[in-house]
Design an enzyme around this catalytic site. Structure first.
Site, mmCIF file in Angstrom:
data_model
loop_
_atom_site.group_PDB
_atom_site.id
_atom_site.type_symbol
_atom_site.label_atom_id
_atom_site.label_comp_id
_atom_site.label_asym_id
_atom_site.label_seq_id
_atom_site.Cartn_x
_atom_site.Cartn_y
_atom_site.Cartn_z
ATOM 1 N N HIS A 227 0.807 -1.220 0.000
ATOM 2 C CA HIS A 227 0.000 0.000 0.000
ATOM 3 C C HIS A 227 0.843 1.274 0.000
ATOM 4 O O HIS A 227 0.338 2.350 -0.294
ATOM 5 C CB HIS A 227 -0.986 0.011 1.175
ATOM 6 C CG HIS A 227 -0.391 0.237 2.520
ATOM 7 N ND1 HIS A 227 -0.063 -0.787 3.383
ATOM 8 C CD2 HIS A 227 -0.069 1.369 3.174
ATOM 9 C CE1 HIS A 227 0.428 -0.291 4.503
ATOM 10 N NE2 HIS A 227 0.425 1.025 4.406
ATOM 11 N N ASP A 260 0.325 -7.680 1.349
ATOM 12 C CA ASP A 260 0.710 -6.286 1.572
ATOM 13 C C ASP A 260 2.229 -6.140 1.628
ATOM 14 O O ASP A 260 2.786 -5.459 2.487
ATOM 15 C CB ASP A 260 0.091 -5.711 2.856
ATOM 16 C CG ASP A 260 0.172 -4.181 2.885
ATOM 17 O OD1 ASP A 260 0.368 -3.587 1.810
ATOM 18 O OD2 ASP A 260 0.043 -3.598 3.980
ATOM 19 N N SER A 343 4.599 2.793 7.715
ATOM 20 C CA SER A 343 4.333 1.606 6.905
ATOM 21 C C SER A 343 5.529 1.224 6.044
ATOM 22 O O SER A 343 6.137 2.066 5.394
ATOM 23 C CB SER A 343 3.130 1.831 6.003
ATOM 24 O OG SER A 343 1.944 1.810 6.730
#
Length: 500
Positions: A227, A260, A343
């Site tokens: 992402h 992910d 992230s």
């Protein structure tokens, strides 16, 4: 459980990550965290329809329940492309039902859920107000007062010294010779920071964010979250900046929506890259110290610490939009402060080895400040490095992810009774794939899977997450109930390549 990166209102971040003062030991590489000041991702909706290849939903502690009763296609627990619950029965991943980017949890502000540590979206700069002159005047007055006070303080201190002070001050030489042992947090950070990067992804329309990644090998491959780089997948722009300020253009080598995980490669990569050492996430214990590196809210090269709060935490995360494709993991839970922008950054153990990739945080809503991004509440989730390493290697080798599967569709409804094999798969397909692992093992529609090996299965998403911690060809033991009777069977996991 579904998770997200929260984000309370924050001051505008600089357009480029701040560059720390160069230190003698710094290498040409230096790091940052989860998407543009990581944007918070809304919780995965508890009612997403089930479909083949669907990932597990978060556990009772942080997970949002699956969907609205739609039946996942056959082979759901196997990441089979066709049949992921979503807007259409064409195999799309299930889309979270909660609002995206900190609009609040299910039902609006105040809800909770797990969201990606998506890219941090930099707030627009605020116009200067007419109070600038007043502030400047006050500042000048403060400096004048400070000068007077400083002079008076110096005179008094001098008089005291003449009268025989007992205060001892450290010399400049001794202060500059302070050394940090390799095992200290400062020592670990000094070694790891040069091998982390702040990633900026921008789509062709100019949208994007900032996240983090770390050096995977000497060829220039960087591992991060899917992402974080999603905006740059179709012809967008991607850059990676090291802590020493050196920036490189990069390209996406491969990305795995379900896991992910993504791998990018630096263009014209330097020859002195130092890959971070990879640890063994299977040997991590609750209570072990953790160190997270990232770029929370665009603040590159930020280091935070904590412990492993839990292991094997079922988590389903996404941005909560109707078109979003959820990711699933059996995560490492940590209380190290993780925010939007962290992230894709490394979660390290006390020795400096990577044990996970920071990916999502638990959201408690909009944070009470009307902002679309919420902040850390001490519940962060990382993809175990053993799984991420396998995925990264596959992406480098073929450019496509490979998922393990059992060949049966399971309900994504939130429950604690287990993962129920649906009566029908997506698009009218059979719930149990003919000739697939589940079929060969004798599983049938209506069976409820309660264990995979020794791990308790409380829902369909949890089953998917556990399956994806394995590789195709692995043998597992399935415990299930049928007609009130418990049965156990062994099966060999099948495989599926690609996200679609």
């Amino acid at each position: 459980m579904s998770t997200e990166n929260e984000g309370n209102a924050v001051p505008p971040a600089p357009s480029a990550p701040p560059v720390p003062v160069a230190s003698p030991a710094a290498s040409p590489q230096d790091p940052a965290p989860d998407a543009t000041p990581t944007a918070q991702l809304p919780p995965v909706p508890p009612g997403t329809p089930g479909a083949p290849g669907q990932g597990p939903a978060p556990s009772a502690q942080a997970q949002e329940g699956p969907s609205d009763g739609h039946q996942p296609p056959a082979g759901y627990p196997d990441p089979a492309p066709a049949g992921y619950p979503g807007p259409a029965p064409d195999g799309s991943w299930p889309a979270p039902a909660t609002p995206a980017y900190g609009d609040g949890g299910p039902g609006g502000p105040g809800g909770s859920g797990t969201v990606w540590g998506a890219s941090y979206q930099q707030p627009a700069p605020k116009p200067r107000s007419g109070r600038g002159g007043l502030v400047a005047a006050v500042l000048v007055a403060a400096l004048v007062a400070g000068g007077l006070g400083g002079g008076l303080g110096y005179t008094l201190a001098k008089d005291n010294d003449n009268n025989g002070s007992t205060t001892v001050s450290a010399s400049d030489n001794s202060a500059s010779q302070v050394k940090r042992a390799p095992g200290t947090i400062a020592g670990v950070a000094a070694r790891a920071l040069p091998s982390t990067v702040t990633i900026e992804a921008e789509s062709t329309s100019g949208e994007g964010g900032t996240g983090t990644g770390f050096v995977f090998d000497t060829q220039g491959h960087i591992v991060t979250n899917n992402h974080v780089v999603a905006d740059a997948v179709d012809g967008g722009k991607l850059t990676a900046t090291f802590p020493n300020g050196k920036k490189y253009d990069a390209e996406i080598v491969g990305h795995a929506q379900g896991y992910d995980v993504a791998v990018i490669k630096l263009k014209d990569a330097p020859s002195d890259l130092k890959p971070l050492t990879l640890g063994d996430s299977d040997k991590v214990a609750v209570g072990d110290e953790t160190i997270a590196i990232g770029a929370p809210f665009g603040l590159s090269n930020t280091v935070t610490t904590g412990i492993i709060s839990a292991k094997n935490r079922p988590v389903a995360s996404s941005d909560g939009s109707s078109s979003s494709k959820a990711s699933y993991m059996s995560a490492l839970q940590t209380d190290a402060s993780i925010n939007p922008g962290n992230s894709g950054g490394p979660l390290l153990d006390a020795s400096g080895a990577v044990i996970g990739i920071n990916s999502a945080i638990q959201s408690s809503g909009s944070g009470g400040f009307g902002s679309g991004q919420s902040g850390s509440i001490g519940l962060g989730f990382a993809i175990p490095i053993n799984q991420a390493k396998y995925v990264a290697q596959q992406l480098i080798k073929t450019g496509k992810p490979v998922y393990a599967k059992i060949g049966a569709s399971v309900s994504l409804e939130d429950s604690t009774g287990g993962a129920k094999i649906t009566d029908q798969g997506a698009g009218g397909a059979a719930a149990v794939e003919s000739g697939g692992p589940a079929d060969k093992a004798g599983l049938k529609p209506g069976d409820v899977i309660t264990k995979l090996d020794n791990n308790v299965i409380d829902s369909g998403p949890t089953l998917i997450g556990e399956i994806w911690t394995h590789k195709p060809g692995d043998k597992v033991t399935i415990t299930y109930t049928r007609g009130g009777q418990e049965h156990t069977v062994d099966l060999t996991l099948g495989s599926r390549a690609g996200d679609n």
